[in-house]
Design a protein around this motif. Structure first.
Motif, short mmCIF file in Angstrom:
data_model
loop_
_atom_site.label_atom_id
_atom_site.label_comp_id
_atom_site.label_asym_id
_atom_site.label_seq_id
_atom_site.Cartn_x
_atom_site.Cartn_y
_atom_site.Cartn_z
N SER A 441 -6.38 -9.55 -5.42
CA SER A 441 -7.78 -9.74 -5.04
C SER A 441 -8.19 -8.87 -3.85
O SER A 441 -9.33 -8.97 -3.39
CB SER A 441 -8.05 -11.21 -4.72
N ALA A 442 -7.24 -8.09 -3.33
CA ALA A 442 -7.56 -7.19 -2.21
C ALA A 442 -8.48 -6.07 -2.69
O ALA A 442 -8.45 -5.68 -3.86
CB ALA A 442 -6.27 -6.60 -1.65
N PRO A 443 -9.33 -5.51 -1.84
CA PRO A 443 -9.48 -5.84 -0.43
C PRO A 443 -10.56 -6.91 -0.17
O PRO A 443 -10.77 -7.30 0.96
CB PRO A 443 -9.91 -4.52 0.18
N LYS A 444 -11.23 -7.40 -1.24
CA LYS A 444 -12.35 -8.33 -1.02
C LYS A 444 -11.89 -9.76 -0.77
O LYS A 444 -12.53 -10.49 -0.02
CB LYS A 444 -13.30 -8.28 -2.23
N TYR A 445 -10.83 -10.19 -1.44
CA TYR A 445 -10.27 -11.54 -1.26
C TYR A 445 -11.35 -12.63 -1.42
O TYR A 445 -11.36 -13.62 -0.70
CB TYR A 445 -9.63 -11.69 0.12
N ILE A 446 -12.25 -12.46 -2.37
CA ILE A 446 -13.36 -13.40 -2.53
C ILE A 446 -12.88 -14.83 -2.81
O ILE A 446 -13.37 -15.79 -2.16
CB ILE A 446 -14.32 -12.93 -3.64
N PRO A 447 -11.93 -15.06 -3.73
CA PRO A 447 -11.47 -16.44 -3.96
C PRO A 447 -10.89 -17.08 -2.69
O PRO A 447 -11.13 -18.26 -2.43
CB PRO A 447 -10.39 -16.29 -5.04
N ALA A 448 -10.15 -16.31 -1.92
CA ALA A 448 -9.54 -16.83 -0.69
C ALA A 448 -10.61 -17.18 0.35
O ALA A 448 -10.54 -18.23 1.00
CB ALA A 448 -8.57 -15.80 -0.11
N LEU A 449 -11.60 -16.31 0.50
CA LEU A 449 -12.66 -16.56 1.47
C LEU A 449 -13.47 -17.80 1.09
O LEU A 449 -13.82 -18.62 1.96
CB LEU A 449 -13.57 -15.34 1.58
N ALA A 450 -13.77 -17.94 -0.19
CA ALA A 450 -14.55 -19.10 -0.65
C ALA A 450 -13.75 -20.40 -0.48
O ALA A 450 -14.30 -21.43 -0.05
CB ALA A 450 -14.94 -18.92 -2.11
N THR A 451 -12.46 -20.35 -0.79
CA THR A 451 -11.62 -21.54 -0.63
C THR A 451 -11.54 -21.95 0.83
O THR A 451 -11.64 -23.15 1.17
CB THR A 451 -10.19 -21.25 -1.16
N THR A 452 -11.36 -20.98 1.71
CA THR A 452 -11.28 -21.26 3.15
C THR A 452 -12.59 -21.87 3.66
O THR A 452 -12.58 -22.82 4.46
CB THR A 452 -10.94 -19.98 3.93
N ALA A 453 -13.71 -21.32 3.21
CA ALA A 453 -15.01 -21.87 3.61
C ALA A 453 -15.16 -23.32 3.15
O ALA A 453 -15.70 -24.16 3.89
CB ALA A 453 -16.13 -21.01 3.02
N ALA A 454 -14.68 -23.64 1.96
CA ALA A 454 -14.77 -25.01 1.43
C ALA A 454 -13.98 -25.99 2.30
O ALA A 454 -14.43 -27.11 2.57
CB ALA A 454 -14.27 -25.05 -0.01
N PHE A 455 -12.80 -25.57 2.74
CA PHE A 455 -12.02 -26.43 3.63
C PHE A 455 -12.75 -26.64 4.96
O PHE A 455 -12.71 -27.73 5.54
CB PHE A 455 -10.63 -25.82 3.88
N GLY A 456 -13.42 -25.59 5.46
CA GLY A 456 -14.18 -25.73 6.69
C GLY A 456 -15.32 -26.74 6.55
O GLY A 456 -15.54 -27.58 7.44
#
Length: 508
Positions: A441-456
């Protein structure tokens, strides 16, 4: 009313040393108002100048050393991402997702061993156990410079996870034996800011080390050599420097030692320097609030570890070379430390935790959502600003959350057990972070960014709901008593059994 007393040193209202029998264990069926009246030890010390002078001594003698210790702890734990930007994974012949595996495996022993070492630290004293843990993880960092393949790096990361597991929980517990509840957040913030400074320093150090030329060693190996050697040497100094407790601090006179003991007994611990009892300590898991705190730790862990482990990779999307990428991680980490101090000092001033924890989670959510949804290549300035918000939102909640539940647990053994489970639980969420930032998913890492935001976002909701519950529960207890009871009216020695005690009031 059944009241049982144990002998302990104390103070007069002028802050002078006196002898009194003032440690109470109160019958839960006793009338709360009568209990408070019978308790003749004032929760306040009239000589505020003496308290301020004592705190200044603790601040100057303890906080700088602990901050440097935690700086090295953070350096040794988080330097892999910097080394990766210099091609460490390629040089060691990593294949597929092996880099993610060595990130993940760190957290298994980290979680399993934290409660064990936390209890050892309570039994033998954090002033001795902390430097020994530091010696250990400094040694493993040094040996990382000699790793030749995936297997060697994997073994060293397992050993490093064991050594670092109880470090932060023990520092938190150690500071609760010196400071009142309302003084703790800003001190922990100063201490924890070292982790942000460590991330910034690691970026700067990497910039310098990666420019080493004409050497038989890969430049990233020097990163581990330098950081490991400094950690090992400082641990020797810390072993002989840190006092086991206020009563053993050579920099205090007798009156100051008595004052220090009194402060903690009336506004931190039910019984100061209480002997560790495993069965009593495990009773912390009978309280529903414990699981709410642990749930918030889980939500904090993913954003915290995503920033710690992958900020260089997130910044790399801005399109800079490896030198600039590491350099551009410095400013977000530094401002993260500043925001941490601002929120922590504000929290202590207001004597509130939950609103500031919620604010931190909101920063996290907004930062990751911005970075995930904008066109980074065409809006670099906004994207870079989002990395600042990521750092703002992960620094403050980590300190304030630990402070929050330590403020609400007067039993020393239960406090160290909860901290030794809660802090590693947040860190074990690195297993999630290291397995959502896939190379594919590099370099955008969209799934990771969205998952992290959901935890926040989830963390913000849980912290807000728990804070509201505490407000309503305090009001319910006040109605039952017939008047509003200020939390500062209740010495912590009456609160040994937590919410089951009628006099208990939540520290919001």
């Amino acid at each position: 009313m059944a009241v049982h007393k144990t002998t302990s040193p104390s103070l007069s209202s002028r802050g002078e040393a006196v002898d009194s029998k003032d440690a109470y264990h109160v019958n839960q069926n006793a009338d709360p108002e009568a209990t408070l009246e019978a308790h003749n030890e004032p929760p306040y010390v009239v000589d505020h100048a003496a308290e301020r002078a004592l705190c200044r001594k603790f601040d100057f003698r303890l906080l700088p050393v602990l901050a440097v210790m935690y700086l090295f702890n953070a350096l040794d734990k988080g330097n892999l991402s910097n080394a990766k930007t210099d091609g460490m994974d390629t040089d060691l012949g990593f294949k597929g997702n092996q880099y993610n595996i060595i990130l993940s495996v760190f957290y298994v022993p980290y979680v399993l061993m934290a409660p064990v070492f936390g209890m050892v630290g309570k039994k033998y004293g954090p002033a001795r156990v902390l430097p020994l843990l530091m010696t250990s993880f400094g040694s493993w960092t040094l040996l990382t410079a000699a790793a030749q393949n995936f297997g060697g790096m994997l073994t060293l990361r397992i050993l490093l996870g064991m050594s670092e597991s109880a470090f932060f929980p023990l520092v938190i517990y150690y500071l609760t034996t010196f400071y009142r509840r309302g003084e703790l957040a800003r001190r922990l913030a100063i201490f924890y800011a070292a982790s942000n400074i460590a991330n910034a320093f690691s970026g700067l150090l990497s910039v310098g080390v990666f420019q080493i030329k004409n050497t038989s060693l890969y430049p990233w190996r020097y990163l581990f050599l330098i950081e490991g050697a400094l950690t090992f040497l400082f641990s020797i100094f810390a072993f002989f420097y840190l006092p086991s407790n206020a009563a053993a601090a050579r920099f205090l006179n007798d009156n100051e030692k008595a004052l220090a003991y009194h402060r903690i007994q009336v506004d931190s611990s039910s019984v100061v320097n209480e002997e560790f009892n495993l069965r009593e300590s495990l009773k912390i898991f009978k309280h529903a609030s414990t699981y709410a705190f642990l749930g918030i730790e889980v939500c904090l862990g993913v954003p915290l570890q995503s920033v710690t482990l992958f900020l260089p990779q997130i910044v790399a999307r801005l399109g800079y070379n490896k030198i600039k990428t590491n350099l551009y991680t410095v400013a977000p980490n530094v401002t993260g430390a500043v925001m941490l101090l601002v929120l922590a000092f504000s929290s202590d001033y207001a004597r509130l935790r939950s609103p500031f924890i919620v604010l931190g989670f909101v920063f996290t959510f907004v930062g990751f959502i911005i970075y995930a949804t904008i066109d980074v290549e065409h809006d670099i300035n906004l994207a870079y600003f989002a990395t600042f918000m990521m750092c703002w939102g992960t620094s403050a909640p980590s300190v304030l959350l630990s402070t929050w539940y330590n403020n609400n647990v007067a039993h020393e053994g239960r406090r160290v057990v909860l901290t030794s489970v809660g802090v590693p639980l947040a860190n074990v969420m690195g297993l999630v972070s290291s397995n959502i930032f896939f190379p594919s998913s590099a370099p955008k890492y969209i799934p990771a960014l969205a998952t992290t935001a959901a935890f926040g976002a989830t963390g913000a909701c849980l912290a807000a709901l728990l804070g509201l519950y505490m407000v309503f529960d305090n009001k319910r207890r006040d109605r039952k008593l017939g008047r509003k009871l200020d939390i500062r009216e209740v010495p912590t020695e009456l609160l040994r059994d937590g919410p089951t005690v009628p006099e208990f009031r939540w520290f919001l």
